[in-house]
Design an enzyme around this catalytic site. Sequence first.
Site, short mmCIF file in Angstrom:
data_model
loop_
_atom_site.label_atom_id
_atom_site.label_comp_id
_atom_site.label_asym_id
_atom_site.label_seq_id
_atom_site.Cartn_x
_atom_site.Cartn_y
_atom_site.Cartn_z
N HIS A 98 -43.53 6.97 23.08
CA HIS A 98 -44.43 8.07 22.72
C HIS A 98 -45.86 7.52 22.62
O HIS A 98 -46.07 6.41 22.15
CB HIS A 98 -44.00 8.70 21.39
CG HIS A 98 -44.65 10.02 21.14
ND1 HIS A 98 -45.96 10.10 20.72
CD2 HIS A 98 -44.21 11.29 21.27
CE1 HIS A 98 -46.27 11.40 20.60
NE2 HIS A 98 -45.23 12.13 20.93
N GLU A 158 -46.03 13.91 28.63
CA GLU A 158 -46.79 14.37 27.48
C GLU A 158 -48.24 13.94 27.59
O GLU A 158 -48.62 12.86 27.11
CB GLU A 158 -46.19 13.76 26.20
CG GLU A 158 -44.78 14.20 25.92
CD GLU A 158 -44.53 14.32 24.43
OE1 GLU A 158 -43.96 15.33 24.01
OE2 GLU A 158 -44.94 13.42 23.67
P1 PGA Z 1 -46.72 18.82 19.69
O1 PGA Z 1 -46.12 17.34 19.87
O2 PGA Z 1 -45.67 19.78 20.18
O3 PGA Z 1 -46.97 18.95 18.22
O4 PGA Z 1 -47.95 18.89 20.50
C1 PGA Z 1 -45.35 17.00 20.98
C2 PGA Z 1 -45.00 15.54 20.91
O5 PGA Z 1 -45.86 14.72 20.57
O6 PGA Z 1 -43.84 15.15 21.20
#
Ligand code: PGA
Length: 221
Positions: free
Chosen positions: A97, A146
């Site tokens: 992440h 992401e």
């Molecule tokens: P968010 O986070 O939906 O709060 O934008 C997604 C993530 O970081 O996995």
Amino acid sequence: MEKLFIIANWKSHKTSNEAKSWAQGLLGFQFPESHEKETIICPPFTSLPILKTFIDENNLPIKMGAQNVSQFEEGAYTGEISAREVGEFAEYVIIGHSERRKNFSETDEILAEKVQKALSQNLIPIFCVQGADTLIPEGVKLVAYEPIFAIGTGLPDTPEDAEMVSKKIKEKYSFVQFVLYGGSVTPEDVNTFTQMQSVDGVLVGGASLDPEKFRQIIENS
Ligand code: PGA
């Protein structure tokens, strides 16, 4: 699209009692068949045991995931949680992440070691990338795209962009089977992503903390 993954990433939120209340909020919800939609909850480590027990006892079709795993085997690594230990409670683990890359200096080499440790214990990595150029270690089947600008900002990427990146990733890495989109997903916009051909689900942060919103995300996906 064969199967959809709806994954909750709670980050550093909720005590174990709060986690249990959240799960109680999903009792009575008619979950879709698991061959259509796979629901996975990734709470902090401290809530994995209580949630797993609750989910097992109530026969909820939810799988457990962790948010991190050590790059080391079990041993003299104070504060670390090894893949074998994670495997007692979870089938999946989020690796790479952007918050871990940034705040904990996790490099491509460290992340490759984490993937290898996870796979050695039959954990399925949910490997996060910021675009099609992020290095993906061999053996990763499940990837989450992401983009950093979309995380926690309320400003999601466009479904067209998510489609383009997902397609590129699958073309570039033949071992990647599924690509999810993550970043400010809400019950209102989830289906704009899940209806894209190369997008196989969503990784949801903020909106997954409320059981009602998360229920709507599963329903609307
Ligand atoms: P968010 O986070 O939906 O709060 O934008 C997604 C993530 O970081 O996995």
